[in-house]
Design a protein around this motif. Structure first.
Motif, PDB file in Angstrom:
ATOM      1  N   PRO A  38       0.786  -1.232   0.000  1.00  0.00           N
ATOM      2  CA  PRO A  38       0.000   0.000   0.000  1.00  0.00           C
ATOM      3  C   PRO A  38       0.824   1.291   0.000  1.00  0.00           C
ATOM      4  N   PHE A  39       2.060   1.266  -0.455  1.00  0.00           N
ATOM      5  CA  PHE A  39       2.889   2.465  -0.615  1.00  0.00           C
ATOM      6  C   PHE A  39       3.034   3.233   0.698  1.00  0.00           C
ATOM      7  N   SER A  40       3.252   2.499   1.795  1.00  0.00           N
ATOM      8  CA  SER A  40       3.211   3.077   3.132  1.00  0.00           C
ATOM      9  C   SER A  40       4.545   3.603   3.651  1.00  0.00           C
ATOM     10  N   THR A  41       5.601   3.460   2.867  1.00  0.00           N
ATOM     11  CA  THR A  41       6.903   4.025   3.241  1.00  0.00           C
ATOM     12  C   THR A  41       7.511   4.674   1.999  1.00  0.00           C
ATOM     13  N   PRO A  42       8.467   5.576   2.197  1.00  0.00           N
ATOM     14  CA  PRO A  42       9.141   6.158   1.031  1.00  0.00           C
ATOM     15  C   PRO A  42       9.831   5.104   0.161  1.00  0.00           C
ATOM     16  N   GLU A  43      10.310   4.038   0.773  1.00  0.00           N
ATOM     17  CA  GLU A  43      10.991   2.989   0.010  1.00  0.00           C
ATOM     18  C   GLU A  43      10.023   2.197  -0.864  1.00  0.00           C
ATOM     19  N   THR A  44       8.818   1.945  -0.376  1.00  0.00           N
ATOM     20  CA  THR A  44       7.840   1.152  -1.130  1.00  0.00           C
ATOM     21  C   THR A  44       6.874   2.035  -1.918  1.00  0.00           C
ATOM     22  N   ALA A  45       7.231   3.286  -2.090  1.00  0.00           N
ATOM     23  CA  ALA A  45       6.352   4.277  -2.726  1.00  0.00           C
ATOM     24  C   ALA A  45       5.888   3.865  -4.114  1.00  0.00           C
ATOM     25  N   SER A  46       4.685   4.328  -4.457  1.00  0.00           N
ATOM     26  CA  SER A  46       4.179   4.170  -5.817  1.00  0.00           C
ATOM     27  C   SER A  46       5.050   5.001  -6.754  1.00  0.00           C
ATOM     28  N   THR A  47       5.134   4.589  -7.980  1.00  0.00           N
ATOM     29  CA  THR A  47       5.894   5.377  -8.951  1.00  0.00           C
ATOM     30  C   THR A  47       5.001   6.329  -9.732  1.00  0.00           C
ATOM     31  N   ASN A  48       3.683   6.309  -9.444  1.00  0.00           N
ATOM     32  CA  ASN A  48       2.785   7.251 -10.105  1.00  0.00           C
ATOM     33  C   ASN A  48       1.696   7.704  -9.133  1.00  0.00           C
ATOM     34  N   ILE A  49       1.229   8.907  -9.335  1.00  0.00           N
ATOM     35  CA  ILE A  49       0.245   9.511  -8.441  1.00  0.00           C
ATOM     36  C   ILE A  49      -1.077   8.751  -8.478  1.00  0.00           C
ATOM     37  N   GLN A  50      -1.512   8.331  -9.661  1.00  0.00           N
ATOM     38  CA  GLN A  50      -2.829   7.706  -9.781  1.00  0.00           C
ATOM     39  C   GLN A  50      -2.960   6.444  -8.935  1.00  0.00           C
ATOM     40  N   ALA A  51      -1.943   5.604  -8.910  1.00  0.00           N
ATOM     41  CA  ALA A  51      -2.009   4.369  -8.120  1.00  0.00           C
ATOM     42  C   ALA A  51      -2.154   4.691  -6.633  1.00  0.00           C
ATOM     43  N   ALA A  52      -1.468   5.716  -6.169  1.00  0.00           N
ATOM     44  CA  ALA A  52      -1.575   6.116  -4.759  1.00  0.00           C
ATOM     45  C   ALA A  52      -2.963   6.670  -4.460  1.00  0.00           C
ATOM     46  N   VAL A  53      -3.486   7.484  -5.357  1.00  0.00           N
ATOM     47  CA  VAL A  53      -4.830   8.047  -5.184  1.00  0.00           C
ATOM     48  C   VAL A  53      -5.869   6.928  -5.154  1.00  0.00           C
ATOM     49  N   ASP A  54      -5.698   5.933  -5.996  1.00  0.00           N
ATOM     50  CA  ASP A  54      -6.667   4.836  -6.080  1.00  0.00           C
ATOM     51  C   ASP A  54      -6.835   4.096  -4.751  1.00  0.00           C
ATOM     52  N   ILE A  55      -5.779   3.957  -3.964  1.00  0.00           N
ATOM     53  CA  ILE A  55      -5.898   3.233  -2.697  1.00  0.00           C
ATOM     54  C   ILE A  55      -6.130   4.159  -1.503  1.00  0.00           C
ATOM     55  N   ALA A  56      -6.080   5.465  -1.722  1.00  0.00           N
ATOM     56  CA  ALA A  56      -6.279   6.428  -0.631  1.00  0.00           C
ATOM     57  C   ALA A  56      -7.735   6.449  -0.182  1.00  0.00           C
ATOM     58  N   ASN A  57      -7.932   6.853   1.061  1.00  0.00           N
ATOM     59  CA  ASN A  57      -9.262   7.063   1.628  1.00  0.00           C
ATOM     60  C   ASN A  57      -9.427   8.542   1.946  1.00  0.00           C
ATOM     61  N   ASP A  58     -10.671   8.973   2.074  1.00  0.00           N
ATOM     62  CA  ASP A  58     -10.920  10.355   2.468  1.00  0.00           C
ATOM     63  C   ASP A  58     -10.105  10.683   3.712  1.00  0.00           C
ATOM     64  N   GLY A  59      -9.465  11.844   3.693  1.00  0.00           N
ATOM     65  CA  GLY A  59      -8.651  12.281   4.821  1.00  0.00           C
ATOM     66  C   GLY A  59      -7.187  11.912   4.716  1.00  0.00           C
ATOM     67  N   ASP A  60      -6.828  11.005   3.816  1.00  0.00           N
ATOM     68  CA  ASP A  60      -5.428  10.608   3.657  1.00  0.00           C
ATOM     69  C   ASP A  60      -4.626  11.700   2.973  1.00  0.00           C
ATOM     70  N   GLU A  61      -3.323  11.602   3.149  1.00  0.00           N
ATOM     71  CA  GLU A  61      -2.391  12.479   2.450  1.00  0.00           C
ATOM     72  C   GLU A  61      -1.571  11.629   1.485  1.00  0.00           C
ATOM     73  N   VAL A  62      -1.480  12.075   0.241  1.00  0.00           N
ATOM     74  CA  VAL A  62      -0.597  11.455  -0.729  1.00  0.00           C
ATOM     75  C   VAL A  62       0.607  12.385  -0.829  1.00  0.00           C
ATOM     76  N   LEU A  63       1.739  11.919  -0.334  1.00  0.00           N
ATOM     77  CA  LEU A  63       2.953  12.722  -0.267  1.00  0.00           C
ATOM     78  C   LEU A  63       3.860  12.344  -1.434  1.00  0.00           C
ATOM     79  N   VAL A  64       4.149  13.327  -2.289  1.00  0.00           N
ATOM     80  CA  VAL A  64       4.853  13.080  -3.543  1.00  0.00           C
ATOM     81  C   VAL A  64       6.261  13.669  -3.474  1.00  0.00           C
ATOM     82  N   PHE A  65       7.260  12.826  -3.703  1.00  0.00           N
ATOM     83  CA  PHE A  65       8.643  13.282  -3.734  1.00  0.00           C
ATOM     84  C   PHE A  65       8.929  13.949  -5.083  1.00  0.00           C
ATOM     85  N   SER A  66      10.051  14.641  -5.161  1.00  0.00           N
ATOM     86  CA  SER A  66      10.387  15.386  -6.379  1.00  0.00           C
ATOM     87  C   SER A  66      10.430  14.469  -7.596  1.00  0.00           C
TER      88      SER A  66
END
Length: 133
Positions: A38-66
Motif C-alpha cells: 500500500p505504498f506506506s513508506t518512502p521505500e515502497t512508494a508508488s511510482t505514479n500519483i494515480q495508483a496512490a490516489v486509487d488506494i487512498a481514503n478520504d482524509g489521507d495524504e498522498v505525499l509526492v517526492f520530487s
C-alpha cells in the motif's frame, strides 16, 4: 487505579455507540519507489500519483517526492502534497490530457508545477472563454 479508570472510560465510549475518529494515513509516491502497495513508506512508494490516489481514503495524504509525474483523476477528499515543492515536483499532461481532474469538494493540492495540460473546449465563444458558462 488509573488502568481501571481508563478501561471504564473506554467501556462507556464503546457502549454509548460513539464513533471514534479514524486517523488519516500517508501514502507515498516517488519516481524511484519500489511500487509495492500500500505504498506506506518512502521505500515502497508508488511510482505514479494515480495508483496512490486509487488506494487512498478520504482524509489521507498522498505525499509526492520530487520528480515528473503523469496525470491523475481524484474523486476523494485527500491532500495531494509535494514533499519538496513546486520547483522540483511536476504534474505533466504531455499536451494530451488534463493534468489533474478533481471531483471532490475536500481535495487539497499543494506544492506542484502543473504543466502541459490539454482541455478540450467545444462550442465556446473565444472572446468570453474562460468566463463562459
Amino acid at each position: 487505579m488509573e488502568t481501571t479508570v481508563k478501561r471504564t472510560i473506554w467501556a462507556l465510549i464503546l457502549g454509548a455507540g460513539i464513533e471514534l475518529p479514524s486517523f488519516a494515513g500517508t501514502i507515498y509516491v516517488a519516481t524511484n519507489g519500489l511500487n509495492v502497495s500500500p505504498f506506506s513508506t518512502p521505500e515502497t512508494a508508488s511510482t505514479n500519483i494515480q495508483a496512490a490516489v486509487d488506494i487512498a481514503n478520504d482524509g489521507d495524504e498522498v505525499l509526492v517526492f520530487s520528480g515528473k509525474y503523469g496525470p491523475a483523476s481524484i474523486s476523494k477528499g485527500i491532500t495531494l502534497r509535494s514533499k519538496d515543492g513546486a520547483m522540483v515536483t511536476t504534474v505533466d499532461g504531455g499536451n494530451a490530457s488534463r493534468c489533474l481532474y478533481l471531483d471532490h469538494p475536500d481535495i487539497r493540492i499543494e506544492g506542484f508545477t502543473i504543466q502541459s495540460g490539454l482541455m478540450q473546449v467545444e462550442n465556446v465563444n473565444p472572446l468570453t472563454y474562460p468566463f463562459a458558462k
